[in-house]
Enzyme design. Structure first.
Site, PDB file in Angstrom:
ATOM      1  N   GLN A   1     -16.399   8.972 -10.033  1.00  0.00           N
ATOM      2  CA  GLN A   1     -15.791   7.647  -9.971  1.00  0.00           C
ATOM      3  C   GLN A   1     -15.288   7.310  -8.578  1.00  0.00           C
ATOM      4  OE1 GLN A   1     -15.850   5.275 -12.602  1.00  0.00           O
ATOM      5  NE2 GLN A   1     -17.371   6.853 -12.997  1.00  0.00           N
TER       6      GLN A   1
ATOM      7  N   HIS B   1     -17.276   5.050  -6.159  1.00  0.00           N
ATOM      8  CA  HIS B   1     -17.334   3.596  -6.256  1.00  0.00           C
ATOM      9  C   HIS B   1     -16.839   2.933  -4.972  1.00  0.00           C
ATOM     10  CE1 HIS B   1     -18.636   2.226 -10.242  1.00  0.00           C
ATOM     11  NE2 HIS B   1     -18.174   3.380 -10.691  1.00  0.00           N
TER      12      HIS B   1
ATOM     13  N   GLU C   1      -7.843   3.043 -15.834  1.00  0.00           N
ATOM     14  CA  GLU C   1      -9.017   2.369 -16.383  1.00  0.00           C
ATOM     15  C   GLU C   1      -9.846   3.326 -17.238  1.00  0.00           C
ATOM     16  OE1 GLU C   1     -12.970  -0.011 -14.714  1.00  0.00           O
ATOM     17  OE2 GLU C   1     -11.795   1.255 -13.375  1.00  0.00           O
ATOM     18  N   HIS C   2     -10.222   4.465 -16.661  1.00  0.00           N
ATOM     19  CA  HIS C   2     -10.989   5.490 -17.381  1.00  0.00           C
ATOM     20  C   HIS C   2     -10.124   6.741 -17.518  1.00  0.00           C
ATOM     21  CE1 HIS C   2     -14.020   3.189 -14.950  1.00  0.00           C
ATOM     22  NE2 HIS C   2     -14.593   3.087 -16.139  1.00  0.00           N
TER      23      HIS C   2
ATOM     24  N   ASP D   1     -20.130   3.984 -18.399  1.00  0.00           N
ATOM     25  CA  ASP D   1     -20.525   3.008 -17.381  1.00  0.00           C
ATOM     26  C   ASP D   1     -21.959   2.544 -17.550  1.00  0.00           C
ATOM     27  OD1 ASP D   1     -18.132   2.853 -16.089  1.00  0.00           O
ATOM     28  OD2 ASP D   1     -18.731   3.974 -14.314  1.00  0.00           O
TER      29      ASP D   1
ATOM     30  N   HIS E   1       9.313 -36.805 -32.728  1.00  0.00           N
ATOM     31  CA  HIS E   1       8.850 -35.818 -33.699  1.00  0.00           C
ATOM     32  C   HIS E   1       9.516 -36.056 -35.063  1.00  0.00           C
ATOM     33  CE1 HIS E   1       7.367 -33.810 -30.128  1.00  0.00           C
ATOM     34  NE2 HIS E   1       6.887 -32.793 -30.827  1.00  0.00           N
TER      35      HIS E   1
END
Length: 321
Positions: free
Chosen positions: A145, A148, A213-214, A247, A306
């Site tokens: 990861q 990335h 995230e992961h 992924d 109202h």
């Protein structure tokens, strides 16, 4: 009296697939196929060229995924064209898809004019491991990861001092042969962490605070973390699976919350493309009953217009009883 709700798919969605060194086939599937499955009426897809060439694999993924219109257009300008309508593109109701910091900022500024899936930052990974995990597997999954980009956090959280003390050497060994070491090495150097705690209970607490995230669970009892963790984008349970599966091929969506957004949202799924709207229908008798309560509440809050809405129904339908 009838109260109900309807689920209605978004009418037009713009799916953005970022560029890069190589085609982004999986990203095309994650957004286009999900929108198609939700019943979105029109899907507009944009992706930039790669080195001046058409990204054939990405285009094919968009087409077979169900995109109605495909434009070779990238970056902020693609998002603006889809949101406002330009270059012959119909304005969309929602924008989805990953991208760099500029794409994320564009989505933030466009939110309100259109809906968005979520604001995604750099990819994150948290590996939760105990003494049953080995350094080679942990290092592979951290670097997988980290490649990335140079700002992608990669964190090892463990109860094993042996693993904590050996991971740095193993990562160094793997970086010597990893083709993407230029990115992964920088990410590990600047954003890598090793956190050592005493118990599984502490790992749950720390993992929920990180809200990655992961999250990979490499422990003797992965189900303990499935049952007790609350904050994450996606869990990967046991050494047999990994983030790359999620992924690319396993089927769960890889557009996931980052920067602790896992505290309040999950990732992209069919439900993100469906809006739930409500409706109501009441009888004359129910209108009188509700109107009496409503009139008093509106008077208390100072909403006289109202109140008159309620009072008119009470006068009109109350006289019919």
């Amino acid at each position: 009296m009838v109260l109900g709700h309807k689920n209605i798919p978004v009418n037009r969605v713009g799916c953005y697939v970022p560029g890069g060194r190589y085609p982004m086939v999986a990203s095309a599937h994650m957004s286009v196929v999900t929108a198609k499955t939700a019943g979105v009426k029109r899907i507009i897809a944009c992706t930039p060229p790669i080195n001046g060439e058409l990204p054939a694999a990405t285009i094919a993924a968009m087409h077979f995924g169900g995109a109605d219109d495909i434009y070779i257009l990238g970056g902020v300008q693609a998002l603006a064209a889809m949101a406002y309508g330009a270059l012959g593109i119909e304005p969309v109701d929602m924008l989805v898809g990953p991208g760099n910091a500029f794409v994320a900022e564009a989505k933030r500024q466009l939110f309100g004019l259109v809906g968005i899936d979520l604001l995604a930052g750099p990819t994150e990974v948290l590996v939760v491991a105990d003494a049953t995990a080995d350094a080679e597997l942990c290092a592979v999954d951290l670097l997988g990861q980290a490649e990335h980009g140079p700002t992608s956090p990669a964190v090892l959280l463990t109860t094993s001092r042996t693993l904590a003390e050996s991971i740095e050497a193993e990562i160094g060994r793997q970086l010597e042969v990893l083709p993407t070491a230029d990115l992964a090495g920088l990410a590990w150097r600047d954003y890598g962490e090793v956190i050592l705690v005493d118990t599984d209970e502490e790992m749950v607490l720390v993992a929920d605070e990180i809200a990655s995230e992961h999250v990979e669970i490499l422990t003797r009892d992965p189900n303990y973390f499935l049952d007790n963790m609350s904050n994450y984008g996606a869990l990967f349970l046991g050494p047999e699976t990994n983030v790359a599966y999620g992924d690319k091929v396993i089927g769960t969506n890889h557009t996931l919350p980052t920067k602790k957004a896992g505290r309040y949202t999950g990732g992209l799924w069919v439900g993100k493309f469906i809006k739930t709207v409500t409706y109501q229908r009441v009888t004359e008798a129910a209108s009188v009953l509700i109107g009496e309560y409503g009139s008093r509440l509106c008077d208390l809050e100072g909403f006289m217009g109202h109140k008159e809405q309620c009072d008119l129904r009470v006068r009109r339908y109350g006289s019919m009883r």
